[in-house]
Write a protein that holds these residues in place. Structure first.
Motif, short mmCIF file in Angstrom:
data_model
loop_
_atom_site.label_atom_id
_atom_site.label_comp_id
_atom_site.label_asym_id
_atom_site.label_seq_id
_atom_site.Cartn_x
_atom_site.Cartn_y
_atom_site.Cartn_z
N THR A 2 7.61 25.22 17.05
CA THR A 2 6.33 25.87 17.32
C THR A 2 5.44 25.78 16.08
N LEU A 3 4.16 25.76 16.31
CA LEU A 3 3.20 25.67 15.21
C LEU A 3 2.67 27.03 14.79
N LYS A 4 2.82 28.02 15.65
CA LYS A 4 2.36 29.37 15.36
C LYS A 4 3.57 30.27 15.14
N SER A 5 3.37 31.30 14.33
CA SER A 5 4.40 32.32 14.23
C SER A 5 4.35 33.17 15.50
N ALA A 6 5.39 33.91 15.72
CA ALA A 6 5.42 34.78 16.90
C ALA A 6 4.26 35.78 16.87
N LEU A 7 3.98 36.34 15.70
CA LEU A 7 2.89 37.30 15.58
C LEU A 7 1.54 36.65 15.83
N GLN A 8 1.34 35.45 15.31
CA GLN A 8 0.09 34.73 15.59
C GLN A 8 -0.06 34.46 17.08
N ASP A 9 1.02 34.07 17.71
CA ASP A 9 0.99 33.78 19.14
C ASP A 9 0.59 35.03 19.93
N ILE A 10 1.17 36.15 19.58
CA ILE A 10 0.83 37.40 20.27
C ILE A 10 -0.65 37.73 20.07
N ARG A 11 -1.10 37.65 18.83
CA ARG A 11 -2.51 37.97 18.52
C ARG A 11 -3.47 37.02 19.22
N GLU A 12 -3.22 35.72 19.07
CA GLU A 12 -4.20 34.71 19.47
C GLU A 12 -4.10 34.30 20.93
N THR A 13 -2.99 34.53 21.56
CA THR A 13 -2.82 34.11 22.95
C THR A 13 -2.67 35.31 23.87
N THR A 14 -1.59 36.04 23.69
CA THR A 14 -1.27 37.14 24.60
C THR A 14 -2.32 38.24 24.56
N LEU A 15 -2.56 38.80 23.38
CA LEU A 15 -3.49 39.93 23.28
C LEU A 15 -4.95 39.50 23.44
N ALA A 16 -5.25 38.26 23.15
CA ALA A 16 -6.62 37.78 23.35
C ALA A 16 -7.02 37.81 24.82
N ALA A 17 -6.03 37.77 25.70
CA ALA A 17 -6.30 37.78 27.14
C ALA A 17 -6.44 39.20 27.69
N VAL A 18 -6.18 40.21 26.87
CA VAL A 18 -6.25 41.61 27.32
C VAL A 18 -7.53 42.23 26.78
N SER A 19 -8.31 42.84 27.65
CA SER A 19 -9.59 43.44 27.25
C SER A 19 -9.41 44.79 26.58
N GLY A 20 -10.11 44.99 25.49
CA GLY A 20 -10.20 46.28 24.83
C GLY A 20 -8.98 46.66 24.01
N LEU A 21 -9.24 47.47 22.98
CA LEU A 21 -8.14 47.99 22.16
C LEU A 21 -7.21 48.86 22.97
N LEU A 22 -7.78 49.73 23.80
CA LEU A 22 -6.93 50.60 24.62
C LEU A 22 -6.13 49.79 25.62
N GLY A 23 -6.73 48.74 26.15
CA GLY A 23 -6.01 47.86 27.06
C GLY A 23 -4.86 47.16 26.37
N LYS A 24 -5.09 46.71 25.15
CA LYS A 24 -4.03 46.06 24.37
C LYS A 24 -2.90 47.04 24.07
N LEU A 25 -3.29 48.27 23.69
CA LEU A 25 -2.29 49.30 23.40
C LEU A 25 -1.45 49.60 24.64
N ALA A 26 -2.10 49.75 25.77
CA ALA A 26 -1.38 50.03 27.03
C ALA A 26 -0.49 48.85 27.40
#
Length: 140
Positions: A2-26
């Motif tokens: 993989t070219l991204k770290s797991a944390l980068q992947d979560i930030r840039e892919t997974t969480l980028a698809a979730v709207s809002g800070l509260l949405g990300k937290l939920a």
């Protein structure tokens, strides 16, 4: 490889698809299984269970910090965005979050300052949302 770290992947892919800070937290809270473990099949299969777990916990802590540092006015707007994209009314959304306070905290104890602060933020958002509903109804 993989070219991204797991944390980068979560930030840039997974969480980028979730709207809002509260949405990300939920969302991150929804991945918790019990008080200590996260379960995300895709992350675990790509990065391994230990690396995935560490990255999800770190991302969860980052998002919680973002919520706790955000001005209440921006969280009111964020609540509207997060709840709208979830399909729930804002009042229901914030009440559901209040009921899941333990899962919203990435490892903090219930009596920690972060837990108290988050609870206060959610209570304030709930109160503001209730009052918004009353003000809207009384003007019509």
């Amino acid at each position: 490889m993989t070219l991204k770290s797991a944390l980068q992947d979560i930030r840039e892919t997974t969480l980028a698809a979730v709207s809002g800070l509260l949405g990300k937290l939920a969302y991150l809270a929804s991945l918790r299984r019990g008080q200590t473990a996260y379960q995300h099949w895709g992350m675990a299969s790509v990065y391994g269970p230990e690396s995935s777990e560490r990255a999800l916990k770190a991302a969860h802590a980052e998002v919680l910090t973002g919520v706790l540092r955000a001005p209440l006015a921006s969280l009111v707007e964020d609540l509207q965005e997060s709840s709208q994209n979830s399909g729930f009314a804002a009042q229901s959304y914030v009440e559901e979050m209040r009921g899941q306070l333990d899962d919203l905290l990435p490892g903090e104890r219930k009596d920690s300052p972060a837990a108290s602060h988050l609870n206060s933020v959610l209570v304030a958002l709930s109160s503001l949302e209730k009052n918004r509903g009353r003000a809207t109804r009384s003007t019509s």
